[in-house]
Design a protein around this motif. Structure first.
Motif, PDB file in Angstrom:
ATOM      1  N   ASP A 110       0.851  -1.186   0.000  1.00  0.00           N
ATOM      2  CA  ASP A 110       0.000   0.000   0.000  1.00  0.00           C
ATOM      3  C   ASP A 110       0.885   1.233   0.000  1.00  0.00           C
ATOM      4  O   ASP A 110       2.085   1.152   0.209  1.00  0.00           O
ATOM      5  CB  ASP A 110      -0.928  -0.001   1.226  1.00  0.00           C
ATOM      6  CG  ASP A 110      -0.148   0.035   2.527  1.00  0.00           C
ATOM      7  OD1 ASP A 110       0.162   1.139   3.007  1.00  0.00           O
ATOM      8  OD2 ASP A 110       0.160  -1.046   3.060  1.00  0.00           O
ATOM      9  N   LYS A 161      -2.450   3.177   6.916  1.00  0.00           N
ATOM     10  CA  LYS A 161      -2.463   2.380   5.698  1.00  0.00           C
ATOM     11  C   LYS A 161      -3.087   3.211   4.591  1.00  0.00           C
ATOM     12  O   LYS A 161      -4.141   3.797   4.757  1.00  0.00           O
ATOM     13  CB  LYS A 161      -3.256   1.097   5.914  1.00  0.00           C
ATOM     14  CG  LYS A 161      -3.102   0.136   4.788  1.00  0.00           C
ATOM     15  CD  LYS A 161      -3.657  -1.214   5.139  1.00  0.00           C
ATOM     16  CE  LYS A 161      -3.412  -2.136   3.958  1.00  0.00           C
ATOM     17  NZ  LYS A 161      -3.756  -3.484   4.241  1.00  0.00           N
ATOM     18  N   PRO A 212      -4.122   1.041  -2.030  1.00  0.00           N
ATOM     19  CA  PRO A 212      -3.331  -0.099  -2.499  1.00  0.00           C
ATOM     20  C   PRO A 212      -2.368   0.311  -3.610  1.00  0.00           C
ATOM     21  O   PRO A 212      -2.664   1.199  -4.404  1.00  0.00           O
ATOM     22  CB  PRO A 212      -4.365  -1.093  -3.016  1.00  0.00           C
ATOM     23  CG  PRO A 212      -5.675  -0.419  -2.965  1.00  0.00           C
ATOM     24  CD  PRO A 212      -5.541   0.867  -2.256  1.00  0.00           C
TER      25      PRO A 212
END
Length: 137
Positions: free
Chosen positions: A96, A105, A108
């Motif tokens: 990611d 996070k 992707p």
């Protein structure tokens, strides 16, 4: 006296120990086919032919990618002893574009890996000509 056995089974650390069915192989990995992440606009191509230089994981070329890449060992477990093996497929990066510490996070990674594997059949290794120039008659 009986020798003590380890609680967890040990994993072989050599290529031949992990993959005894593979006598020879050639793996070609092409990533970033559009050349978006490279300076010269060309895709990154990796060619692996020797057991000593095969990494367990190929790194992603996207500079913003964290925790990404492609595991090679997963693709080699289905090779049978002394049988020719050919495989080709496209896979997205597993990473990611988040923070380096892993606290956030991100989206992707959109990098793709095109994997071609040939094993136990040296006559089918079609990329050998890329490395060795043929003499002109």
């Amino acid at each position: 006296m009986k020798k003590a056995q380890p609680f967890f089974a040990t994993t072989p650390t050599t290529f031949q120990g992990r993959f005894p069915n593979i006598s020879s192989y050639e793996i070609r990995i092409e990533q970033d086919r559009s050349g978006y992440h490279s300076r010269d606009g060309k895709p990154a191509i990796g060619l692996y032919t020797e057991k000593a230089n095969l990494p367990p994981r190929v790194a992603c070329v996207n500079p913003r990618c964290q925790r990404g890449g492609l595991s090679l060992e997963w693709h080699l477990h289905s090779v049978k002893k002394d049988e020719p093996f050919a495989y080709q497929g496209d896979f997205f990066c597993e990473g990611d574009e988040g923070s380096t510490e892993g606290r956030k996070k991100g989206d992707p990674c959109l990098n793709q890996f095109h994997v071609e594997i040939r094993a136990n059949d040296p006559a089918s290794y079609k990329y050998r000509s890329d490395r060795v120039p043929r003499p002109t008659p």
